[in-house]
Design a protein around this motif. Structure first.
Motif, mmCIF file in Angstrom:
data_model
loop_
_atom_site.group_PDB
_atom_site.id
_atom_site.type_symbol
_atom_site.label_atom_id
_atom_site.label_comp_id
_atom_site.label_asym_id
_atom_site.label_seq_id
_atom_site.Cartn_x
_atom_site.Cartn_y
_atom_site.Cartn_z
ATOM 1 N N LEU A 20 0.852 -1.182 0.000
ATOM 2 C CA LEU A 20 0.000 0.000 0.000
ATOM 3 C C LEU A 20 0.889 1.234 0.000
ATOM 4 C CD1 LEU A 20 -2.421 -1.105 2.870
ATOM 5 C CD2 LEU A 20 -2.850 -1.295 0.394
ATOM 6 N N ASP A 21 0.659 2.129 -0.948
ATOM 7 C CA ASP A 21 1.449 3.357 -1.067
ATOM 8 C C ASP A 21 0.476 4.524 -1.040
ATOM 9 O OD1 ASP A 21 3.353 5.284 -1.572
ATOM 10 O OD2 ASP A 21 4.171 4.316 -3.356
ATOM 11 N N VAL A 22 0.649 5.425 -0.057
ATOM 12 C CA VAL A 22 -0.300 6.515 0.183
ATOM 13 C C VAL A 22 0.423 7.849 0.111
ATOM 14 C CG1 VAL A 22 -1.898 7.548 1.834
ATOM 15 C CG2 VAL A 22 -1.719 5.047 1.668
ATOM 16 N N GLY A 23 -0.136 8.776 -0.670
ATOM 17 C CA GLY A 23 0.408 10.125 -0.756
ATOM 18 C C GLY A 23 -0.661 11.161 -0.481
ATOM 19 N N THR A 24 -0.349 12.160 0.343
ATOM 20 C CA THR A 24 -1.311 13.178 0.749
ATOM 21 C C THR A 24 -0.808 14.575 0.395
ATOM 22 O OG1 THR A 24 -0.283 13.224 2.930
ATOM 23 C CG2 THR A 24 -2.249 11.862 2.683
ATOM 24 N N ILE A 25 -1.748 15.529 0.385
ATOM 25 C CA ILE A 25 -1.418 16.944 0.239
ATOM 26 C C ILE A 25 -2.154 17.696 1.344
ATOM 27 C CG2 ILE A 25 -1.305 18.927 -1.322
ATOM 28 C CD1 ILE A 25 -2.039 16.942 -3.611
ATOM 29 N N VAL A 26 -1.405 18.404 2.167
ATOM 30 C CA VAL A 26 -1.985 19.209 3.238
ATOM 31 C C VAL A 26 -1.429 20.626 3.122
ATOM 32 C CG1 VAL A 26 -2.200 19.527 5.729
ATOM 33 C CG2 VAL A 26 -2.255 17.223 4.764
ATOM 34 N N GLU A 27 -2.319 21.561 2.804
ATOM 35 C CA GLU A 27 -1.931 22.972 2.653
ATOM 36 C C GLU A 27 -0.757 23.133 1.688
ATOM 37 O OE1 GLU A 27 -1.276 24.584 6.543
ATOM 38 O OE2 GLU A 27 -3.353 24.254 7.180
ATOM 39 N N GLY A 28 -0.800 22.351 0.609
ATOM 40 C CA GLY A 28 0.206 22.483 -0.444
ATOM 41 C C GLY A 28 1.492 21.715 -0.222
ATOM 42 N N TRP A 29 1.563 20.936 0.885
ATOM 43 C CA TRP A 29 2.756 20.144 1.180
ATOM 44 C C TRP A 29 2.410 18.660 1.087
ATOM 45 C CZ3 TRP A 29 7.360 22.631 1.824
ATOM 46 C CH2 TRP A 29 7.301 24.001 2.046
ATOM 47 N N TYR A 30 3.399 17.853 0.679
ATOM 48 C CA TYR A 30 3.149 16.446 0.359
ATOM 49 C C TYR A 30 3.706 15.511 1.428
ATOM 50 C CZ TYR A 30 1.580 17.551 -4.370
ATOM 51 O OH TYR A 30 0.868 18.024 -5.448
ATOM 52 N N GLY A 31 2.966 14.417 1.632
ATOM 53 C CA GLY A 31 3.444 13.309 2.459
ATOM 54 C C GLY A 31 3.378 12.032 1.645
ATOM 55 N N ASP A 32 4.318 11.110 1.878
ATOM 56 C CA ASP A 32 4.394 9.899 1.047
ATOM 57 C C ASP A 32 4.945 8.759 1.897
ATOM 58 O OD1 ASP A 32 4.432 8.178 -1.109
ATOM 59 O OD2 ASP A 32 6.051 9.199 -2.182
ATOM 60 N N ASN A 33 4.215 7.646 1.953
ATOM 61 C CA ASN A 33 4.708 6.475 2.690
ATOM 62 C C ASN A 33 4.072 5.201 2.168
ATOM 63 O OD1 ASN A 33 2.894 6.265 5.891
ATOM 64 N ND2 ASN A 33 2.089 6.789 3.903
ATOM 65 N N ALA A 34 4.737 4.074 2.459
ATOM 66 C CA ALA A 34 4.268 2.783 1.943
ATOM 67 C C ALA A 34 4.667 1.656 2.887
ATOM 68 C CB ALA A 34 4.851 2.524 0.550
ATOM 69 N N MET A 35 3.927 0.564 2.813
ATOM 70 C CA MET A 35 4.264 -0.662 3.545
ATOM 71 C C MET A 35 3.703 -1.855 2.783
ATOM 72 S SD MET A 35 1.558 -1.233 6.647
ATOM 73 C CE MET A 35 2.003 0.191 7.621
ATOM 74 N N THR A 36 4.259 -3.028 3.068
ATOM 75 C CA THR A 36 3.745 -4.272 2.499
ATOM 76 C C THR A 36 3.123 -5.092 3.611
ATOM 77 O OG1 THR A 36 5.414 -4.233 0.757
ATOM 78 C CG2 THR A 36 4.305 -6.319 1.152
ATOM 79 N N VAL A 37 1.846 -5.445 3.425
ATOM 80 C CA VAL A 37 1.036 -6.083 4.460
ATOM 81 C C VAL A 37 0.907 -7.580 4.168
ATOM 82 C CG1 VAL A 37 -1.234 -6.101 5.576
ATOM 83 C CG2 VAL A 37 -0.270 -3.931 4.722
ATOM 84 N N PRO A 38 1.251 -8.448 5.113
ATOM 85 C CA PRO A 38 1.040 -9.882 4.929
ATOM 86 C C PRO A 38 -0.422 -10.242 5.219
ATOM 87 C CG PRO A 38 2.069 -9.480 7.047
ATOM 88 C CD PRO A 38 1.926 -8.133 6.385
ATOM 89 N N VAL A 39 -0.976 -11.154 4.431
ATOM 90 C CA VAL A 39 -2.380 -11.540 4.575
ATOM 91 C C VAL A 39 -2.453 -13.009 4.993
ATOM 92 C CG1 VAL A 39 -4.633 -11.683 3.443
ATOM 93 C CG2 VAL A 39 -2.988 -9.916 2.737
ATOM 94 N N GLY A 40 -2.867 -13.246 6.231
ATOM 95 C CA GLY A 40 -3.062 -14.622 6.692
ATOM 96 C C GLY A 40 -1.781 -15.429 6.752
ATOM 97 N N ASN A 41 -1.820 -16.613 6.172
ATOM 98 C CA ASN A 41 -0.726 -17.578 6.287
ATOM 99 C C ASN A 41 0.329 -17.348 5.206
ATOM 100 O OD1 ASN A 41 -1.875 -19.214 8.492
ATOM 101 N ND2 ASN A 41 -3.472 -19.658 6.985
ATOM 102 N N VAL A 42 1.140 -16.349 5.421
ATOM 103 C CA VAL A 42 2.206 -16.016 4.476
ATOM 104 C C VAL A 42 3.394 -16.951 4.715
ATOM 105 C CG1 VAL A 42 3.818 -14.200 3.775
ATOM 106 C CG2 VAL A 42 1.450 -13.626 4.316
ATOM 107 N N SER A 43 4.048 -17.358 3.644
ATOM 108 C CA SER A 43 5.169 -18.285 3.769
ATOM 109 C C SER A 43 6.309 -17.659 4.562
ATOM 110 C CB SER A 43 5.678 -18.687 2.384
ATOM 111 O OG SER A 43 6.335 -17.607 1.752
ATOM 112 N N ALA A 44 7.120 -18.519 5.161
ATOM 113 C CA ALA A 44 8.249 -18.049 5.971
ATOM 114 C C ALA A 44 9.227 -17.245 5.128
ATOM 115 C CB ALA A 44 8.949 -19.243 6.618
ATOM 116 N N GLU A 45 9.453 -17.663 3.878
ATOM 117 C CA GLU A 45 10.425 -16.952 3.054
ATOM 118 C C GLU A 45 9.938 -15.557 2.695
ATOM 119 O OE1 GLU A 45 11.298 -18.893 -0.617
ATOM 120 O OE2 GLU A 45 9.219 -18.909 -1.323
#
Length: 266
Positions: free
Chosen positions: A96-121
């Motif tokens: 998930l990658d999210v970018g915002t604009i607040v009063e003309g200034w930008y924020g940007d961040n991301a993460m990868t989310v595991p869903v349920g039974n994700v493999s060990a590797e």
């Protein structure tokens, strides 16, 4: 190159922090909605509602024609995935990658989310990628070279044998979503002499593949996938260069588990 990179004062950094905080809140509120059976389109609709709640602008929607509220990339999709009919399944990972604009200034961040039974590797891939992000953030100190930031990702990831994406990189953030400098996740001679100054703003975003570093763009002209179709991980923070390391403007809890690597998290 350095003379073209904005250096922000305390008041400007505070404005960027407000934009970054909004981006982090949206990201963290999206995370629990990532579950088996949900489509990426439904997730994108929820993101749209969260932007309304935050009363902030959307940095991605309409950017160069991008059609989504946020970038949603599943498994082999590295970045820039578009919400649609794809169903999220147990064992997937969703970036998930999210970018915002607040009063003309930008924020940007991301993460990868595991869903349920994700493999060990794949769990290990996520832990390595997120830890590499924090290694790089720690190097975003006044007086360091930008290469120290980029090299921190490469130095941490390489021993695990993963592919570090080279075709897409981090960047500066400020009054625009993408500003100078470019922030690769590997050493580059082109950047080796760039000296960091307090108040420079960097979006540091390791993109690391389980297999090859090679990627390609799908026919939608947005979604970037691994060439070998193995999973990828993506973590990102926007930081302000300071005397002690990167001051994280998109502060949020970690999601991966560095203890999987037998190390103490930074």
């Amino acid at each position: 190159m350095a003379e073209h990179i904005p250096v922000r004062g305390p008041r400007e950094v505070d404005k960027l922090r407000r934009a970054g905080a909004a981006a982090a809140r949206i990201l963290m509120d999206l995370m629990p909605a990532v579950r088996p059976g949900m489509t990426t389109g439904e997730l994108d609709e929820l993101a749209g509602e969260l932007f309304k709640r935050e009363k902030c602008g959307n940095a991605f929607l309409g950017y160069a024609g991008y059609p989504g509220n946020v970038c949603i990339s599943v498994n082999e999709e590295v970045i820039h995935g578009i919400g649609g009919p794809r169903v999220i399944r147990d064992g997937d990972v969703v970036s998930l990658d999210v970018g915002t604009i607040v009063e003309g200034w930008y924020g940007d961040n991301a993460m990868t989310v595991p869903v349920g039974n994700v493999s060990a590797e794949v769990k290990k891939l996520l832990a390595v990628t997120e830890e590499a992000l924090f290694r790089a953030v720690g190097e975003a100190r006044q007086g360091n070279l930008l290469e120290d930031v980029c090299g921190a990702v490469e130095d941490f990831v390489r021993p695990y044998g993963y592919g570090i994406v080279r075709d897409y990189v981090g960047h500066g953030v400020g009054r625009h979503l993408h500003e100078d400098p470019q922030v690769p996740n590997y050493r580059s001679r082109h950047l080796s002499r760039l000296r960091l100054k307090r108040g420079m703003i960097l979006a540091i975003e390791p993109m690391v593949n389980l297999g090859s570093f090679r990627v390609k763009v799908l026919d939608d002209e947005w979604t970037v996938v691994t060439e070998d179709r193995l999973p990828s991980a993506h973590f990102e923070h926007t930081v302000s260069v300071s005397s002690h390391g990167g001051d994280i403007l998109t502060e949020r809890p970690r999601i991966a588990t560095p203890e999987l690597l037998g190390i103490e998290p930074l």
